[in-house]
Design a protein around this motif. Structure first.
Motif, PDB file in Angstrom:
ATOM      1  N   ALA A 163     106.255 -61.381  31.020  1.00  0.00           N
ATOM      2  CA  ALA A 163     106.263 -62.519  30.236  1.00  0.00           C
ATOM      3  C   ALA A 163     107.393 -63.284  30.745  1.00  0.00           C
ATOM      4  CB  ALA A 163     106.189 -62.278  28.754  1.00  0.00           C
ATOM      5  N   ARG A 164     106.907 -64.621  31.044  1.00  0.00           N
ATOM      6  CA  ARG A 164     107.885 -65.553  31.425  1.00  0.00           C
ATOM      7  C   ARG A 164     108.774 -66.057  30.242  1.00  0.00           C
ATOM      8  NH1 ARG A 164     107.235 -67.048  36.590  1.00  0.00           N
ATOM      9  NH2 ARG A 164     105.045 -66.606  37.516  1.00  0.00           N
ATOM     10  N   LEU A 165     108.271 -66.319  29.052  1.00  0.00           N
ATOM     11  CA  LEU A 165     108.843 -66.761  28.032  1.00  0.00           C
ATOM     12  C   LEU A 165     108.909 -65.812  26.942  1.00  0.00           C
ATOM     13  CD1 LEU A 165     107.558 -70.379  27.777  1.00  0.00           C
ATOM     14  CD2 LEU A 165     109.810 -69.871  28.671  1.00  0.00           C
ATOM     15  N   GLY A 166     109.956 -65.512  26.109  1.00  0.00           N
ATOM     16  CA  GLY A 166     110.177 -64.645  24.985  1.00  0.00           C
ATOM     17  C   GLY A 166     109.270 -65.018  23.855  1.00  0.00           C
ATOM     18  N   GLY A 167     108.579 -63.839  23.345  1.00  0.00           N
ATOM     19  CA  GLY A 167     107.696 -64.009  22.311  1.00  0.00           C
ATOM     20  C   GLY A 167     108.575 -63.703  21.053  1.00  0.00           C
ATOM     21  N   THR A 168     107.821 -63.378  19.883  1.00  0.00           N
ATOM     22  CA  THR A 168     108.429 -62.755  18.740  1.00  0.00           C
ATOM     23  C   THR A 168     109.208 -61.345  18.994  1.00  0.00           C
ATOM     24  OG1 THR A 168     107.966 -62.163  16.384  1.00  0.00           O
ATOM     25  CG2 THR A 168     106.583 -61.371  18.070  1.00  0.00           C
ATOM     26  N   LYS A 169     110.162 -61.490  18.119  1.00  0.00           N
ATOM     27  CA  LYS A 169     111.149 -59.975  18.498  1.00  0.00           C
ATOM     28  C   LYS A 169     110.156 -58.678  18.198  1.00  0.00           C
ATOM     29  CE  LYS A 169     115.696 -61.773  17.562  1.00  0.00           C
ATOM     30  NZ  LYS A 169     116.752 -61.677  16.737  1.00  0.00           N
ATOM     31  N   VAL A 170     110.384 -57.621  18.943  1.00  0.00           N
ATOM     32  CA  VAL A 170     109.638 -56.347  18.628  1.00  0.00           C
ATOM     33  C   VAL A 170     110.656 -55.562  19.178  1.00  0.00           C
ATOM     34  CG1 VAL A 170     107.941 -55.008  19.679  1.00  0.00           C
ATOM     35  CG2 VAL A 170     107.224 -57.287  19.102  1.00  0.00           C
ATOM     36  N   ILE A 171     110.747 -54.448  18.628  1.00  0.00           N
ATOM     37  CA  ILE A 171     111.583 -53.158  18.950  1.00  0.00           C
ATOM     38  C   ILE A 171     110.786 -52.156  19.444  1.00  0.00           C
ATOM     39  CG2 ILE A 171     113.510 -51.682  18.131  1.00  0.00           C
ATOM     40  CD1 ILE A 171     113.788 -53.900  15.967  1.00  0.00           C
ATOM     41  N   PHE A 187     115.487 -43.688  11.344  1.00  0.00           N
ATOM     42  CA  PHE A 187     114.620 -44.347  10.509  1.00  0.00           C
ATOM     43  C   PHE A 187     115.308 -44.202   8.912  1.00  0.00           C
ATOM     44  CE2 PHE A 187     112.074 -45.127  13.636  1.00  0.00           C
ATOM     45  CZ  PHE A 187     111.053 -46.025  13.468  1.00  0.00           C
ATOM     46  N   LYS A 188     115.933 -43.100   8.735  1.00  0.00           N
ATOM     47  CA  LYS A 188     116.532 -43.309   7.181  1.00  0.00           C
ATOM     48  C   LYS A 188     117.393 -44.137   7.240  1.00  0.00           C
ATOM     49  CE  LYS A 188     116.030 -38.373   6.610  1.00  0.00           C
ATOM     50  NZ  LYS A 188     116.800 -36.842   6.548  1.00  0.00           N
ATOM     51  N   SER A 189     117.882 -44.989   8.090  1.00  0.00           N
ATOM     52  CA  SER A 189     119.187 -45.898   7.809  1.00  0.00           C
ATOM     53  C   SER A 189     118.740 -47.239   8.353  1.00  0.00           C
ATOM     54  CB  SER A 189     120.143 -45.591   8.966  1.00  0.00           C
ATOM     55  OG  SER A 189     120.803 -44.196   8.567  1.00  0.00           O
ATOM     56  N   LEU A 190     117.144 -47.425   8.604  1.00  0.00           N
ATOM     57  CA  LEU A 190     116.844 -48.649   8.819  1.00  0.00           C
ATOM     58  C   LEU A 190     116.332 -49.341   7.417  1.00  0.00           C
ATOM     59  CD1 LEU A 190     114.846 -47.936  11.961  1.00  0.00           C
ATOM     60  CD2 LEU A 190     116.921 -48.977  11.918  1.00  0.00           C
ATOM     61  N   PRO A 191     116.347 -50.747   7.499  1.00  0.00           N
ATOM     62  CA  PRO A 191     115.992 -51.486   6.322  1.00  0.00           C
ATOM     63  C   PRO A 191     114.608 -51.921   6.436  1.00  0.00           C
ATOM     64  CG  PRO A 191     117.245 -52.786   7.600  1.00  0.00           C
ATOM     65  CD  PRO A 191     117.413 -51.551   8.232  1.00  0.00           C
ATOM     66  N   ASN A 192     114.002 -52.477   5.364  1.00  0.00           N
ATOM     67  CA  ASN A 192     112.487 -52.914   5.328  1.00  0.00           C
ATOM     68  C   ASN A 192     112.341 -54.316   5.947  1.00  0.00           C
ATOM     69  OD1 ASN A 192     113.191 -54.292   3.274  1.00  0.00           O
ATOM     70  ND2 ASN A 192     111.771 -53.362   1.963  1.00  0.00           N
ATOM     71  N   ASP A 193     113.219 -54.836   6.511  1.00  0.00           N
ATOM     72  CA  ASP A 193     113.019 -56.615   7.047  1.00  0.00           C
ATOM     73  C   ASP A 193     113.398 -56.663   8.420  1.00  0.00           C
ATOM     74  OD1 ASP A 193     115.762 -56.049   7.019  1.00  0.00           O
ATOM     75  OD2 ASP A 193     116.365 -57.660   6.013  1.00  0.00           O
ATOM     76  N   ILE A 349     120.036 -51.646  16.070  1.00  0.00           N
ATOM     77  CA  ILE A 349     118.632 -52.388  15.756  1.00  0.00           C
ATOM     78  C   ILE A 349     118.797 -53.273  14.879  1.00  0.00           C
ATOM     79  CG2 ILE A 349     116.300 -51.704  14.819  1.00  0.00           C
ATOM     80  CD1 ILE A 349     116.542 -49.222  16.219  1.00  0.00           C
ATOM     81  N   ILE A 350     119.791 -53.032  13.837  1.00  0.00           N
ATOM     82  CA  ILE A 350     119.740 -54.248  12.612  1.00  0.00           C
ATOM     83  C   ILE A 350     120.452 -55.294  13.100  1.00  0.00           C
ATOM     84  CG2 ILE A 350     120.954 -54.601  10.612  1.00  0.00           C
ATOM     85  CD1 ILE A 350     120.594 -51.546   9.644  1.00  0.00           C
ATOM     86  N   ASP A 351     121.492 -54.980  14.149  1.00  0.00           N
ATOM     87  CA  ASP A 351     122.270 -56.307  14.801  1.00  0.00           C
ATOM     88  C   ASP A 351     121.399 -57.071  15.639  1.00  0.00           C
ATOM     89  OD1 ASP A 351     124.571 -55.435  13.324  1.00  0.00           O
ATOM     90  OD2 ASP A 351     125.529 -54.579  15.110  1.00  0.00           O
ATOM     91  N   PHE A 352     120.368 -56.320  16.300  1.00  0.00           N
ATOM     92  CA  PHE A 352     119.537 -57.222  17.290  1.00  0.00           C
ATOM     93  C   PHE A 352     118.723 -58.046  16.196  1.00  0.00           C
ATOM     94  CE2 PHE A 352     115.287 -57.262  18.618  1.00  0.00           C
ATOM     95  CZ  PHE A 352     115.309 -58.005  20.071  1.00  0.00           C
ATOM     96  N   SER A 353     118.298 -57.467  15.381  1.00  0.00           N
ATOM     97  CA  SER A 353     117.309 -58.110  14.353  1.00  0.00           C
ATOM     98  C   SER A 353     117.968 -59.575  13.888  1.00  0.00           C
ATOM     99  CB  SER A 353     116.861 -57.426  13.184  1.00  0.00           C
ATOM    100  OG  SER A 353     117.727 -57.076  12.361  1.00  0.00           O
ATOM    101  N   LYS A 354     119.476 -59.383  13.771  1.00  0.00           N
ATOM    102  CA  LYS A 354     120.111 -60.589  13.037  1.00  0.00           C
ATOM    103  C   LYS A 354     120.820 -61.383  14.309  1.00  0.00           C
ATOM    104  CE  LYS A 354     121.249 -58.001   8.997  1.00  0.00           C
ATOM    105  NZ  LYS A 354     122.608 -57.556   8.098  1.00  0.00           N
ATOM    106  N   ASN A 355     120.270 -61.279  15.413  1.00  0.00           N
ATOM    107  CA  ASN A 355     120.619 -61.844  16.606  1.00  0.00           C
ATOM    108  C   ASN A 355     122.284 -61.588  17.060  1.00  0.00           C
ATOM    109  OD1 ASN A 355     118.442 -63.159  17.193  1.00  0.00           O
ATOM    110  ND2 ASN A 355     118.846 -64.969  15.346  1.00  0.00           N
ATOM    111  N   LEU A 356     122.801 -60.522  16.453  1.00  0.00           N
ATOM    112  CA  LEU A 356     124.024 -60.124  16.753  1.00  0.00           C
ATOM    113  C   LEU A 356     124.343 -59.486  18.034  1.00  0.00           C
ATOM    114  CD1 LEU A 356     125.284 -59.205  13.171  1.00  0.00           C
ATOM    115  CD2 LEU A 356     125.795 -61.420  14.309  1.00  0.00           C
ATOM    116  N   LYS A 357     123.130 -58.880  18.626  1.00  0.00           N
ATOM    117  CA  LYS A 357     123.302 -58.200  19.956  1.00  0.00           C
ATOM    118  C   LYS A 357     121.957 -58.789  20.722  1.00  0.00           C
ATOM    119  CE  LYS A 357     125.995 -54.558  18.750  1.00  0.00           C
ATOM    120  NZ  LYS A 357     127.122 -54.584  19.499  1.00  0.00           N
ATOM    121  N   ARG A 358     122.358 -59.007  21.967  1.00  0.00           N
ATOM    122  CA  ARG A 358     121.171 -59.456  23.121  1.00  0.00           C
ATOM    123  C   ARG A 358     121.790 -58.866  24.303  1.00  0.00           C
ATOM    124  NH1 ARG A 358     117.086 -60.698  22.586  1.00  0.00           N
ATOM    125  NH2 ARG A 358     116.955 -61.800  24.366  1.00  0.00           N
TER     126      ARG A 358
END
Length: 358
Positions: A163-171, A187-193, A349-358
């Motif tokens: 893909a030339r342009l990024g889409g929605t976030k997916v892990i 998975f025990k430590s992952l939130p639902n958002d 994973i949580i930090d990535f979802s919050k744009n804290l990791k790239r």
């Protein structure tokens, strides 16, 4: 030729399994054991490539023996038992396969077919195990047969069209040996958002659904075994079925799961390489790829493509891996931005979802 020791207190079952396994070109039963203590001595003597273990045995039950084996002398082990209810748990204890003994009038032909199918599905793992053993333990004849195993490249099933342009976030998470327990811890430590998560864990057909249900129970996320055409949504995770490749596709502005019933890729079906490649083809730089514990190199090609396309990629560190195979390969080819302990993966994973990791 892969050597096997059959461990079962039933003489008739030992004979049945021996005959079936010996009928498979790639396998040979070199001895039988009547209980765990007998098995321990014969494993030391013969250093087999694999063992089959019954659960109900005298002196020491098969589950306890399996746990001890994985702790003291880890090797590929397939549980062959009549206790179907135990089939979901033995993967946590280190087994790489589970075969239920014939019941309810099942024909011997049907049982033979099940045994053959399960063992042939494990040749990818056995190859890695035998190549790690001292060379003196492998005859030239066996070595040549092992090295002649074919390995299909992802191009044979899914072409790379990044893909030339990024889409929605997916892990996207890939794992193999040791992955069942490791995924549960994450998975025990992952939130639902969180953004949608897709998972390929190498697991025998018939157990992916129950494992998905277990992940769902243990996690705040909504986890399911993936079916064709499921919409990727926030707070949901999709586990590849044990007999299908999991990929994703874009329809309009939405993203959906797409199952592929094709050849094995990198010795696997499902293959992490296929999942990672499809994520790169559709999501590209907006994706996160996580390479977790596992034997072999499945996922190495796909995670490198994601890395080169600007996606955020991490790999589990050696210390916390059951088998540092797949993460090691990804690291060696320069496809990983961060190397992370198992207990830190959830936070990354949580930090990535919050744009804290790239």
């Amino acid at each position: 030729m892969y050597t096997v020791i059959v461990i079962d207190d039933s003489l008739s079952m030992r004979r049945i399994l021996k005959d079936i396994i010996n009928s498979i070109d790639e396998f040979e039963v070199i001895d039988e054991a009547v209980d765990a203590f007998d098995a321990r001595e014969k494993i030391k003597k013969y250093e087999p490539d694999m063992v089959t273990i019954d659960i109900n045995m005298p002196k020491m039950d098969g589950v306890t023996f399996l746990r001890n084996l994985m702790r003291l002398h880890p090797m590929p082990a397939v549980v062959v038992s009549g206790e179907g209810a135990r089939g979901n748990d033995i993967f946590d204890d280190g087994a790489v396969g589970y075969i239920e003994k014939p019941a309810n009038g099942e024909s011997m032909m049907s049982f033979q077919a099940r045994v053959k199918d399960n063992l042939l599905n494990l040749t990818f793992l056995l190859k890695q195990y035998t190549l790690k053993k001292p060379k003196a333990q492998i005859t030239q004849n066996r070595k040549s047969k092992v090295e002649n195993n074919t390995k299909n490249h992802p191009d044979e099933l899914l072409k790379s069209t990044p893909a030339r342009l990024g889409g929605t976030k997916v892990i996207a998470i890939g794992s193999s040996t040791g992955g069942v327990e490791s995924l549960l811890r994450v998975f025990k430590s992952l939130p639902n958002d969180l953004p949608p998560i897709v998972i390929t864990q190498h697991i025998p057909y018939g157990f992916s659904r129950s494992f998905a249900q277990r992940l769902d129970t243990e996690s705040a996320l909504d986890v399911c075994e993936a079916k064709d055409g499921m919409k990727l949504e926030k707070g949901k995770a999709f586990l590849a079925p044990g007999n299908m490749h999991l990929s994703i596709e874009k329809k309009g502005n939405e993203y959906y799961t797409k199952l592929i019933d094709g050849i094995r890729i990198s010795h696997h079906k499902p293959s992490v390489n296929i999942m990672f490649r499809s994520v790169n083809n559709v999501i590209g730089s907006s994706a996160m790829a996580v390479m977790m514990t596992g034997m072999g190199d499945d996922g190495m090609i796909g995670i490198k493509e994601l890395f080169d396309n600007g996606a955020y990629t991490i790999a589990q560190n050696e210390e916390s891996c059951v088998v540092f195979g797949m993460p090691k390969k990804a690291i060696e080819i320069g496809a990983v931005k961060d190397i992370v302990h198992l207990d830190e993966i959830a936070q990354y994973i949580i930090d990535f979802s919050k744009n804290l990791k790239r």
